[in-house]
Design a protein around this motif. Structure first.
Motif, short mmCIF file in Angstrom:
data_model
loop_
_atom_site.label_atom_id
_atom_site.label_comp_id
_atom_site.label_asym_id
_atom_site.label_seq_id
_atom_site.Cartn_x
_atom_site.Cartn_y
_atom_site.Cartn_z
N ASP A 1 44.82 26.20 12.69
CA ASP A 1 43.73 25.24 12.86
C ASP A 1 43.98 23.95 12.08
OD1 ASP A 1 43.48 26.85 10.56
OD2 ASP A 1 41.34 26.39 10.38
N LYS A 2 44.45 24.10 10.86
CA LYS A 2 44.73 22.93 10.01
C LYS A 2 45.92 22.14 10.53
CE LYS A 2 42.82 25.11 5.85
NZ LYS A 2 42.34 26.31 6.56
N GLU A 3 46.93 22.86 11.04
CA GLU A 3 48.11 22.17 11.57
C GLU A 3 47.76 21.38 12.83
OE1 GLU A 3 51.86 20.72 12.43
OE2 GLU A 3 50.92 21.41 10.57
N LEU A 4 46.93 21.94 13.69
CA LEU A 4 46.49 21.22 14.88
C LEU A 4 45.75 19.96 14.49
CD1 LEU A 4 45.21 24.15 17.14
CD2 LEU A 4 47.39 22.94 17.32
N TYR A 5 44.88 20.10 13.51
CA TYR A 5 44.09 18.94 13.07
C TYR A 5 44.98 17.90 12.40
CZ TYR A 5 39.99 16.38 11.48
OH TYR A 5 39.05 15.39 11.29
N THR B 1 37.58 29.14 10.38
CA THR B 1 37.33 28.18 11.45
C THR B 1 37.02 28.91 12.75
OG1 THR B 1 38.81 26.54 10.46
CG2 THR B 1 38.29 26.27 12.79
N LYS B 2 35.84 28.68 13.28
CA LYS B 2 35.45 29.32 14.54
C LYS B 2 35.98 28.50 15.72
CE LYS B 2 33.07 32.67 12.69
NZ LYS B 2 33.54 34.07 12.82
N PHE B 3 36.06 29.15 16.87
CA PHE B 3 36.45 28.45 18.10
C PHE B 3 35.68 29.03 19.27
CE2 PHE B 3 39.46 31.93 17.41
CZ PHE B 3 39.48 32.58 18.63
N ASP B 4 35.55 28.23 20.32
CA ASP B 4 34.97 28.70 21.57
C ASP B 4 36.11 29.10 22.50
OD1 ASP B 4 32.51 28.07 20.52
OD2 ASP B 4 32.24 26.25 21.71
N VAL C 1 35.78 21.24 12.13
CA VAL C 1 36.39 20.79 13.38
C VAL C 1 35.97 21.73 14.49
CG1 VAL C 1 38.49 22.07 12.81
CG2 VAL C 1 38.58 20.26 14.53
N LYS C 2 35.62 21.17 15.64
CA LYS C 2 35.21 21.98 16.79
C LYS C 2 36.41 22.17 17.71
CE LYS C 2 31.15 21.99 18.51
NZ LYS C 2 30.65 23.18 17.80
N ILE C 3 36.79 23.44 17.89
CA ILE C 3 37.99 23.77 18.66
C ILE C 3 37.62 24.69 19.82
CG2 ILE C 3 40.25 24.89 18.58
CD1 ILE C 3 40.49 24.13 15.68
N ALA C 4 38.20 24.41 20.97
CA ALA C 4 38.11 25.31 22.12
C ALA C 4 39.51 25.88 22.37
CB ALA C 4 37.61 24.58 23.36
N VAL C 5 39.57 27.11 22.87
CA VAL C 5 40.84 27.76 23.19
C VAL C 5 40.81 28.17 24.66
CG1 VAL C 5 42.31 29.77 22.76
CG2 VAL C 5 41.22 28.60 20.84
N MET C 6 41.88 27.85 25.37
CA MET C 6 42.04 28.22 26.78
C MET C 6 43.15 29.26 26.91
SD MET C 6 42.19 24.44 28.58
CE MET C 6 42.98 25.16 30.04
N THR C 7 42.88 30.32 27.68
CA THR C 7 43.92 31.29 27.97
C THR C 7 43.59 32.03 29.26
OG1 THR C 7 45.33 32.99 26.97
CG2 THR C 7 42.95 33.24 26.66
N PHE C 8 44.51 32.87 29.71
CA PHE C 8 44.32 33.67 30.92
C PHE C 8 44.31 35.15 30.52
CE2 PHE C 8 47.26 30.24 32.85
CZ PHE C 8 46.21 29.35 32.96
#
Length: 312
Positions: free
Chosen positions: A113-117, A33-36, A3-10
């Motif tokens: 990651d698995k819970e989000l998916y 699981t990697k993320f951008d 699964v391709k995941i992006a993460v947004m934060t400040f």
């Protein structure tokens, strides 16, 4: 699971240590699981943008930053969020999921990651726990939809909590606000500490033109409420809004779990807790969490050891 995941934060100077703690907890929970990583740097004197990018490189992650040369402060949250959504929408990457998480949140269980998916069902949707707006914020929201009215005053480059009757043109988001109300927005919004969206959600907003509307000169009273604005744009674009606590009731406890995080069985806990501020009181609870929960156990094979300080 692929699964391709992006993460947004400040990123903020005052939250340096807790911000790295949040990122490390995310890394441990995701396992292999990697993320951008997409983040903003609010004019940090120490150049957090460079430190976080270096941290990401050490863990074989892609990181992209929008750095502001002037500190936008608390009420710049709307601008920061919209800028990141637009940046993600413009990437030639087909993400499945995008997680938006605060720096003062902490992931406390394996397998986020698995819970989000597992909760994910629609790439156009916005997912989160809905929270009712306070009466005064509802009034501010409605006042912003008038063509003239109140606006927050500037304190240098930063918007302040003070306001005056000095707005003589519509706010940048007024059409989206009216459209959202027509399409069912009932003053409930996704809690901003931790929510996620389908990978197409930013592209839907961009295609609808909503991510090109922002104009910092055309603000009113609703400015720091980025979660309200994102929910508004979701409704205006006609994207689905999915309540995660209807999928798993534990999501409802993210902002209220507090000390129970170290008192209850792990299976009863939400995957994320909020807020753990950079204060002595919250530092004590953070330390208890690190010392108690299995996610932070040094023997948790395959996941980096927890650190709070900058790793560079």
């Amino acid at each position: 699971m692929s699964v391709k995941i992006a993460v947004m934060t400040f990123a903020y100077e005052g939250d340096r240590e807790i911000g790295f703690d949040m990122l490390n907890s995310l890394l441990r929970s995701f396992g292999n699981t990697k993320f951008d990583l997409y983040f903003t740097d609010d004019a940090s004197p120490s150049r957090l943008d460079r430190d976080i990018t270096s941290w990401a490189e050490q863990h074989n992650l892609v990181a992209k930053c929008i750095r502001y040369e002037e500190n936008l402060g608390f009420r710049g949250a709307g601008e920061r969020t919209l800028s990141l959504l637009k940046l993600i929408a413009q990437q030639p990457v087909d993400y499945d999921l995008i997680l938006r998480i605060d720096t003062d949140a902490l992931v406390i269980r394996e397998g986020l990651d698995k819970e989000l998916y597992r909760a994910f069902s629609d790439k156009d949707a916005l997912y989160g726990v809905l929270k009712p707006m306070r009466p005064k914020d509802r009034i501010g929201y409605l006042l912003d939809l008038f063509p003239f009215g109140f606006k927050r005053k500037l304190d240098g480059h930063r918007l302040s909590k003070r306001f005056s009757f000095s707005r003589f043109s519509p706010v940048w988001w007024w059409r989206a606000g009216v459209s959202a109300l027509i399409k069912g927005f009932k003053f409930h919004y996704v809690e901003g500490s931790c929510y996620f969206m389908g990978g197409n959600f930013p592209k839907v907003l961009l295609k609808s033109g909503f991510l090109d509307l922002f104009d910092k000169k055309k603000h009113g009273l609703i400015t720091s409420e980025e979660d309200v604005l994102v929910t508004t744009l979701c409704r205006a674009a006609g994207s689905p809004l999915i309540e995660t606590d209807n999928i798993d009731a534990r999501w409802r406890r993210v902002n209220i779990i507090g000390k129970k995080a170290v008192e209850e069985p792990v299976d009863n806990l939400p995957w994320v807790m909020h807020a753990l501020k950079a204060t002595p009181k919250d530092a004590a609870l953070r330390s208890q969490v690190h010392n108690t929960l299995p996610l932070f156990n040094a023997s948790n094979i395959g996941r980096p050891a927890p650190t709070i300080a900058n790793e560079t």
